[in-house]
Design an enzyme around this catalytic site. Structure first.
Site, short mmCIF file in Angstrom:
data_model
loop_
_atom_site.label_atom_id
_atom_site.label_comp_id
_atom_site.label_asym_id
_atom_site.label_seq_id
_atom_site.Cartn_x
_atom_site.Cartn_y
_atom_site.Cartn_z
N GLU A 172 0.80 -1.23 0.00
CA GLU A 172 0.00 0.00 0.00
C GLU A 172 0.83 1.29 0.00
O GLU A 172 0.63 2.17 0.85
CB GLU A 172 -0.99 -0.03 1.17
CG GLU A 172 -1.90 -1.25 1.10
CD GLU A 172 -2.84 -1.40 2.29
OE1 GLU A 172 -2.83 -0.54 3.18
OE2 GLU A 172 -3.61 -2.39 2.30
N ASN A 213 2.22 -4.60 -3.41
CA ASN A 213 0.81 -4.96 -3.29
C ASN A 213 0.01 -3.70 -2.92
O ASN A 213 0.46 -2.90 -2.11
CB ASN A 213 0.74 -5.98 -2.13
CG ASN A 213 -0.57 -6.70 -1.98
OD1 ASN A 213 -1.10 -7.21 -2.96
ND2 ASN A 213 -1.10 -6.75 -0.76
N HIS A 249 -10.29 -5.79 -2.84
CA HIS A 249 -11.39 -5.70 -1.86
C HIS A 249 -12.53 -4.97 -2.58
O HIS A 249 -12.56 -3.73 -2.62
CB HIS A 249 -10.93 -4.93 -0.62
CG HIS A 249 -9.89 -5.67 0.16
ND1 HIS A 249 -10.17 -6.86 0.80
CD2 HIS A 249 -8.59 -5.41 0.38
CE1 HIS A 249 -9.07 -7.31 1.39
NE2 HIS A 249 -8.09 -6.45 1.14
N GLU A 277 -6.09 -10.38 -2.29
CA GLU A 277 -6.94 -10.26 -1.09
C GLU A 277 -8.42 -10.17 -1.50
O GLU A 277 -9.17 -9.37 -0.96
CB GLU A 277 -6.54 -9.01 -0.28
CG GLU A 277 -5.08 -9.00 0.12
CD GLU A 277 -4.68 -7.81 1.00
OE1 GLU A 277 -5.58 -7.13 1.54
OE2 GLU A 277 -3.46 -7.59 1.16
N ASP A 279 -12.18 -10.12 -1.93
CA ASP A 279 -13.49 -10.31 -1.32
C ASP A 279 -14.46 -9.36 -2.01
O ASP A 279 -14.05 -8.38 -2.62
CB ASP A 279 -13.50 -10.17 0.22
CG ASP A 279 -12.79 -8.95 0.76
OD1 ASP A 279 -12.72 -7.92 0.06
OD2 ASP A 279 -12.32 -9.01 1.92
O1 9MR Z 1 -7.41 -9.02 7.61
C1 9MR Z 1 -6.67 -8.10 8.38
C2 9MR Z 1 -7.45 -7.74 9.63
O2 9MR Z 1 -7.59 -8.87 10.45
C3 9MR Z 1 -6.76 -6.61 10.35
O3 9MR Z 1 -7.58 -6.20 11.42
C4 9MR Z 1 -6.55 -5.46 9.40
C5 9MR Z 1 -5.87 -4.29 10.04
O4 9MR Z 1 -5.59 -3.30 9.12
O5 9MR Z 1 -5.75 -5.92 8.31
C6 9MR Z 1 -6.41 -6.85 7.57
O6 9MR Z 1 -5.71 -7.16 6.39
C7 9MR Z 1 -5.40 -6.08 5.52
C8 9MR Z 1 -4.18 -6.47 4.76
O7 9MR Z 1 -3.14 -6.79 5.63
C9 9MR Z 1 -3.75 -5.39 3.79
N1 9MR Z 1 -4.81 -5.00 2.93
C10 9MR Z 1 -6.08 -4.67 3.58
C11 9MR Z 1 -6.50 -5.80 4.50
C12 9MR Z 1 -7.85 -5.48 5.12
O8 9MR Z 1 -7.75 -4.40 6.00
#
Ligand code: 9MR
Length: 473
Positions: A172, A213, A249, A277, A279
């Protein structure tokens, strides 16, 4: 198989061979041998990892290490050939205190993968979020933070050297308009931190494919164009970069129409691409029309990856709605993954399978169609009694059922009869009793319960039976 898949098939065979040569596939024999691919394919239900392998891609899921047992562990092992730790490899998880490392969660994920013949996507080495305070609030010069960053990469990627297939080295780095996000790395080190991180990762694990990513880069837009320009310039400078991760996402109804073209333009830069990732969220409770649309959209996203030779694979960000970040982050949204909260495959799961070449044999969905009647029979100041009728409107017998719904107004079930009812938050599941598991075509079963309410007792209007949406009767 398409000609473009031959190279991928060859590399898949190499991966399989290296797992065996490395002893990884047999190192955890305690879990028992995995079924041969041919056996899994012979099963009536699709197996995503086998279907994906036949297309020359992988199908993965993010996982929570502490849940990798029971039904969650079984589905993870059987259906997916790549796993990504959802949180366990993030800086805040492994090095919350400077120089003091916690590897238990990350180790558990890597061990599970090796026991199940899966690849691991390492996630993630350098990210502005889930970063310990000592990093995000430290006082740094470019040199001191660069050293801290490259030491962290050397330690973590070095620990798992040879055991991680892909690393999300930098996560990011961009704002929505394509400018650089002002993370601590960007502000202290400057633009070059990405190249520094990639070089450190290559030195720590020369075999891992190194990715950058990001999210909202699935279609062609300002942010993805900034990522494109970054990759182009890194390649020109000889910085080690192997791939681009499109997080994906997505929101129901908003899959970018330029997804495949965008994957292709990155591929044309001579890098791999992965959907990392995936969804697709929707308002909850979902209607059957929404679930059908979600099926089509999972299918379209999967097909876009299959269509581009350099698209290596897809990871869903949690395979079950019970392990999804969406409800915690987006009020009123959920149902974003291919399995429901009770581990039943949703239409989206079959959409993925179809995009991977699985052909529905025309028989009704394994769970059958259903119609649900819900009636409050009596109600008093804080309580009520309701009766639920579940009719099998398909032409095949149901042998064992789980009816799921979400309370719209904070109600809860206190006592039930003719079904075993459990509730977690607003989500309720009613499972058959031993004596009413079978529902013949056209037949119905009835169960009842007492519940509590306050403020309002709005009736639920969306039910799923074994994961498939029912009509209301
Ligand atoms: O799935 C992850 C969640 O359990 C955490 O609370 C969250 C915190 O930011 O991060 C989520 O995963 C993220 C990923 O590492 C990077 N891209 C966005 C994802 C969703 O927030």
């Amino acid at each position: 198989m398409k000609p473009q898949s031959l190279r991928r098939a060859a590399s898949a065979i190499l991966v399989a061979a290296s797992l065996v040569i490395g002893g990884a596939a047999s190192a955890h024999a305690a879990d028992g041998p995995q079924p041969a691919a041919a056996d899994r394919q012979a099963a009536a239900e699709p197996v995503l990892r086998d279907l994906a392998a036949a297309q020359g891609i992988y199908y993965g899921t993010a996982v929570t290490a502490s849940k990798l047992n029971g039904t969650y562990g079984t589905i993870t092992g059987e259906q997916f050939d790549s796993i990504t730790p959802g949180n366990e490899m993030k800086w805040g998880s492994v090095e919350a205190t400077r120089g003091s490392f916690t590897w238990s969660g990350a180790d558990a994920v890597v061990d599970f993968a090796e026991a199940h013949g899966q690849r691991v996507r390492g996630h993630t080495l350098v990210w502005h979020s889930q970063l310990p305070d000592w990093v995000s609030n430290g006082t740094w010069t470019a040199d001191t933070l660069r050293t801290v960053m490259t030491d962290h990469i050397a330690t973590e990627a070095g620990r798992y050297q040879g055991r991680i297939d892909h690393w999300d080295v930098v996560n990011e780095p961009f704002n929505e308009d394509g400018t650089r996000r002002q993370s601590v790395f960007q502000t202290a080190i400057g633009d070059s931190y990405i190249a520094d991180a990639l070089r450190a990762a290559r030195a720590a694990d020369p075999a891992a494919k190194l990715y950058v990513n990001d999210y909202n880069v699935e279609g062609v837009n300002a942010k993805s164009t900034a990522l494109y320009n970054l990759v182009k310039s890194l390649k020109e400078q000889g910085v080690p970069i192997d791939g681009v991760g499109l997080q994906a996402h997505l929101i129901l109804g908003q899959v970018p129409s330029t997804l495949q073209a965008n994957i292709q333009r990155f591929a044309d830069l001579d890098v791999d691409v992965a959907i990392t990732e995936l969804d697709i969220r929707m308002t909850v409770p979902p209607t059957s029309a929404q679930l059908a649309q979600q099926k089509a959209e999972y299918k379209a996203v999967t097909a876009a990856c299959v269509a581009v030779a350099r698209c290596e694979g897809i990871t869903v960000w949690g395979f079950t709605d019970s392990d999804s970040w969406i409800p915690d982050f987006f009020d009123g949204y959920g149902a974003a993954t291919p399995y429901d909260e009770n581990f039943q495959p949703k239409p989206a799961y079959y959409g993925i399978a179809e995009a991977l070449g699985w052909v529905d044999d025309g028989s009704p969905d394994p769970v059958g169609a259903c119609a649900v009647g819900y009636a409050v029979q009596s109600q008093w100041n804080t309580g009520f009694t309701a009766q639920v009728t579940v009719r099998n409107t398909s032409t095949t017998a149901i042998s064992g059922w789980r009816l799921a719904w979400s309370w719209p107004a904070g109600q809860s079930v206190t006592q039930a009869w003719n079904a075993t009812v459990t509730q977690s938050g607003a989500a309720v599941t009613a499972a058959n009793a031993s004596y009413n598991a079978a529902i013949a075509p056209g037949a119905a079963v009835t169960f009842g319960f007492n519940g509590s309410w306050s403020g309002g007792n709005t009736a639920p209007t969306a039910f799923t039976l074994n994961g498939t949406a029912c009509t209301m009767s």
